[in-house]
Structures are given as structure tokens and as C-alpha cells.
Design a protein around this motif. Structure first.
Motif, PDB file in Angstrom:
ATOM      1  N   THR A  76     -23.288  21.371  24.648  1.00 52.85           N
ATOM      2  CA  THR A  76     -22.965  20.985  23.287  1.00 52.85           C
ATOM      3  C   THR A  76     -23.179  22.142  22.336  1.00 52.85           C
ATOM      4  O   THR A  76     -23.844  23.127  22.658  1.00 52.85           O
ATOM      5  N   GLN A  77     -22.630  22.011  21.138  1.00 57.46           N
ATOM      6  CA  GLN A  77     -22.673  23.075  20.149  1.00 57.46           C
ATOM      7  C   GLN A  77     -24.108  23.412  19.767  1.00 57.46           C
ATOM      8  O   GLN A  77     -24.891  22.547  19.386  1.00 57.46           O
ATOM      9  N   PRO A  78     -24.504  24.708  19.854  1.00 54.86           N
ATOM     10  CA  PRO A  78     -25.871  25.070  19.486  1.00 54.86           C
ATOM     11  C   PRO A  78     -26.061  25.004  17.977  1.00 54.86           C
ATOM     12  O   PRO A  78     -25.124  25.198  17.208  1.00 54.86           O
ATOM     13  N   GLN A  79     -27.276  24.720  17.566  1.00 54.32           N
ATOM     14  CA  GLN A  79     -27.567  24.693  16.140  1.00 54.32           C
ATOM     15  C   GLN A  79     -27.686  26.121  15.631  1.00 54.32           C
ATOM     16  O   GLN A  79     -28.356  26.963  16.226  1.00 54.32           O
ATOM     17  N   VAL A  80     -27.047  26.407  14.513  1.00 52.90           N
ATOM     18  CA  VAL A  80     -27.112  27.726  13.914  1.00 52.90           C
ATOM     19  C   VAL A  80     -28.126  27.680  12.778  1.00 52.90           C
ATOM     20  O   VAL A  80     -28.030  26.850  11.883  1.00 52.90           O
ATOM     21  N   VAL A  81     -29.102  28.581  12.833  1.00 51.59           N
ATOM     22  CA  VAL A  81     -30.167  28.560  11.832  1.00 51.59           C
ATOM     23  C   VAL A  81     -30.358  29.962  11.259  1.00 51.59           C
ATOM     24  O   VAL A  81     -29.831  30.951  11.779  1.00 51.59           O
TER      25      VAL A  81
ATOM     26  N   MET B 258      -8.285  36.998  27.631  1.00 52.81           N
ATOM     27  CA  MET B 258      -9.574  36.348  27.785  1.00 52.81           C
ATOM     28  C   MET B 258      -9.441  35.192  28.754  1.00 52.81           C
ATOM     29  O   MET B 258      -8.429  34.501  28.767  1.00 52.81           O
ATOM     30  N   THR B 259     -10.458  34.980  29.581  1.00 54.38           N
ATOM     31  CA  THR B 259     -10.522  33.813  30.452  1.00 54.38           C
ATOM     32  C   THR B 259     -11.871  33.140  30.251  1.00 54.38           C
ATOM     33  O   THR B 259     -12.883  33.804  29.987  1.00 54.38           O
ATOM     34  N   GLY B 260     -11.890  31.815  30.350  1.00 53.59           N
ATOM     35  CA  GLY B 260     -13.141  31.115  30.156  1.00 53.59           C
ATOM     36  C   GLY B 260     -12.986  29.627  30.356  1.00 53.59           C
ATOM     37  O   GLY B 260     -12.069  29.153  31.036  1.00 53.59           O
ATOM     38  N   ARG B 261     -13.895  28.865  29.743  1.00 49.27           N
ATOM     39  CA  ARG B 261     -13.900  27.409  29.826  1.00 49.27           C
ATOM     40  C   ARG B 261     -13.825  26.835  28.424  1.00 49.27           C
ATOM     41  O   ARG B 261     -14.441  27.388  27.502  1.00 49.27           O
ATOM     42  N   VAL B 262     -13.095  25.756  28.262  1.00 48.37           N
ATOM     43  CA  VAL B 262     -12.906  25.184  26.942  1.00 48.37           C
ATOM     44  C   VAL B 262     -13.022  23.666  27.012  1.00 48.37           C
ATOM     45  O   VAL B 262     -12.655  23.049  28.010  1.00 48.37           O
ATOM     46  N   ALA B 263     -13.558  23.080  25.963  1.00 47.19           N
ATOM     47  CA  ALA B 263     -13.612  21.622  25.813  1.00 47.19           C
ATOM     48  C   ALA B 263     -12.996  21.274  24.467  1.00 47.19           C
ATOM     49  O   ALA B 263     -13.284  21.919  23.453  1.00 47.19           O
ATOM     50  N   LEU B 264     -12.126  20.257  24.449  1.00 49.87           N
ATOM     51  CA  LEU B 264     -11.429  19.825  23.243  1.00 49.87           C
ATOM     52  C   LEU B 264     -11.737  18.359  22.984  1.00 49.87           C
ATOM     53  O   LEU B 264     -11.845  17.569  23.918  1.00 49.87           O
ATOM     54  N   SER B 265     -11.849  17.980  21.718  1.00 52.92           N
ATOM     55  CA  SER B 265     -11.984  16.569  21.370  1.00 52.92           C
ATOM     56  C   SER B 265     -11.475  16.359  19.957  1.00 52.92           C
ATOM     57  O   SER B 265     -11.479  17.281  19.143  1.00 52.92           O
TER      58      SER B 265
ATOM     59  N   ASP C 215     -12.330  17.041  14.806  1.00 49.85           N
ATOM     60  CA  ASP C 215     -11.693  17.972  15.736  1.00 49.85           C
ATOM     61  C   ASP C 215     -12.674  19.065  16.138  1.00 49.85           C
ATOM     62  O   ASP C 215     -13.277  19.720  15.275  1.00 49.85           O
ATOM     63  N   ARG C 216     -12.824  19.264  17.450  1.00 49.33           N
ATOM     64  CA  ARG C 216     -13.777  20.258  17.939  1.00 49.33           C
ATOM     65  C   ARG C 216     -13.174  21.056  19.094  1.00 49.33           C
ATOM     66  O   ARG C 216     -12.435  20.523  19.922  1.00 49.33           O
ATOM     67  N   VAL C 217     -13.553  22.334  19.135  1.00 53.26           N
ATOM     68  CA  VAL C 217     -13.212  23.213  20.244  1.00 53.26           C
ATOM     69  C   VAL C 217     -14.493  23.934  20.643  1.00 53.26           C
ATOM     70  O   VAL C 217     -15.152  24.552  19.799  1.00 53.26           O
ATOM     71  N   ARG C 218     -14.860  23.854  21.917  1.00 50.70           N
ATOM     72  CA  ARG C 218     -16.021  24.579  22.426  1.00 50.70           C
ATOM     73  C   ARG C 218     -15.540  25.517  23.531  1.00 50.70           C
ATOM     74  O   ARG C 218     -14.933  25.079  24.506  1.00 50.70           O
TER      75      ARG C 218
END
Length: 216
Positions: free
Chosen positions: A23-28, A61-68, A204-207
Motif C-alpha cells: 500500500t501507499q507509504p505515508q509521506v512525512v 521502464m519495466t515494473g509492477r503496477v496496481a490500478l483502482s 483513482d489510484r496508481v501504485r
């Protein structure tokens, strides 16, 4: 929104739990200093993005993505290639090898791997929105994933915030909030690029987790 197509795409991209993106990390501790801004602008210039043209220069670029989108979602492998004003983005489920490919350039856009496809349109963002329900400004993605803002003449004012170490942690543009983590130096250019990108606008989210950059 064409829900039938969106659900089909989400199903294609479903992964086993062991490959789920965190999940999205908290930015502080976000700060905004003159030194951090100057270093960020220098990096943007080194990337060839000073003009905010997100389709240049050539890179991959290559990687992993999650969409919602708040109701439906999915995740899978992503391959992004671009150069000379052409962009090709492919999403694939590793188990089934199903997915879709978006190609865009000055001549228009095409979307393959969807029901009744391939589909064609004059604008990539409109093509995606009308046929998948995913409403994002494609023109900005090539900049955002590399930790740069897109042309403000195209997507409006951009704001940036930095961590205590001076590294970029957030860009806000076109109502999207893009957070960054896991910066690493590209092997070919030596320029720092993000290893993790999390973008959100409303539901809408993209990780994205980057496995490999190629800028040569």
C-alpha cells in the motif's frame, strides 16, 4: 464509463497475493527549500524534461503496477517504452499473459487487448477514459513517473515538496498527488530515478514499483 471493459481489464490483471504491491507509504516531513528546488530543476534538465514534454527523450521502464478506481481494480506487469514522440505502454498478468497495450503519438492512439479491439482515437487519455473508465492525463505520465512535472501550459500549475534530505517526495498537478520513494541512480546516466511511485486523485489510484529503468 464502459464498466464491462473495465471489469475485463481488471480480471486480466489479477495477481496472486504474493505479488501484491504494498500500500501507499505515508509521506512525512515535507519541506520546500531553495536548495532542494534547485537540485530538482537540475535533475529535470539532465533528464531532458526542462520543457515539460513528457514524450521525450527515449527511455524504457519495466515494473509492477496496481490500478483502482474505488470500485474495481487489478495489478500486473508494466512495460513502458517511448521516444521521438511515441509512447507504448503494456500491462500484462504474469499467470495468464493477458493484458492490454496503449500506443500513442502525433497521429493518434490505439488500445489493443480489449473487447472489440483494437480501438483507435485521436487522444490517448480520451480513448482510455471512454473504453476503460480510467480517467488520467496520459500526457503527464511520462514526466510524473520520472519525478518531473509536465508542462504547466498543458496540465496547469505544479507544486513540489521535498523530504528532510532534500529529495523529491511529492508532486501535485492536475488534481493528482504523486508520491515518490526508493530513489536510485540510473546505471547508464547516473541520474536519480524513483523506484516507487504512488499517484492518487480522489478514488483513482496508481501504485508502481520499478524493477528496471533504461535511459540509454
Amino acid at each position: 464509463m464502459n464498466r464491462r471493459v473495465w471489469v475485463a481489464l481488471a480480471g486480466m490483471l489479477a495477481l496472486a497475493g504474493c505479488q501484491t504491491i504494498p500500500t501507499q507509504p505515508q509521506v512525512v516531513d515535507l519541506v520546500d527549500t531553495a536548495g532542494a528546488r534547485a537540485a530538482h530543476r537540475a535533475r529535470i534538465e539532465a533528464l531532458g524534461l526542462a520543457a515539460g514534454d513528457c514524450t521525450r527523450p527515449e527511455w524504457a521502464m519495466t515494473g509492477r503496477v496496481a490500478l483502482s478506481n474505488g470500485k474495481d481494480g487489478g495489478s500486473g506487469r508494466i512495460e513502458w517504452m517511448q521516444g521521438s514522440g511515441q509512447v507504448r505502454v503494456g500491462l500484462t498478468a504474469p499467470v495468464t499473459r493477458q493484458g492490454w497495450v496503449l500506443e500513442a503519438g502525433a497521429e493518434g492512439a490505439s488500445l489493443q487487448g480489449v473487447p472489440n479491439g483494437p480501438l483507435h482515437g485521436t487522444d490517448a487519455a480520451t480513448l482510455l477514459r471512454d473504453n476503460t473508465g480510467w480517467d488520467i492525463p496520459v500526457a503527464g505520465l511520462g514526466c510524473w513517473v520520472r519525478g518531473a512535472w509536465a508542462s504547466e501550459a498543458v496540465l496547469g500549475e505544479a507544486k513540489a515538496a521535498y523530504g528532510a534530505d532534500g529529495q523529491l517526495q511529492r508532486i501535485e498537478q492536475a488534481d493528482w498527488i504523486i508520491d515518490y520513494a526508493d530513489w536510485r541512480a540510473d546505471a547508464a546516466s547516473g541520474i536519480a530515478l524513483p523506484g516507487r511511485v504512488n499517484a492518487q486523485r480522489g478514488n483513482d489510484r496508481v501504485r508502481l514499483i520499478v524493477d528496471r529503468w533504461s535511459t540509454d
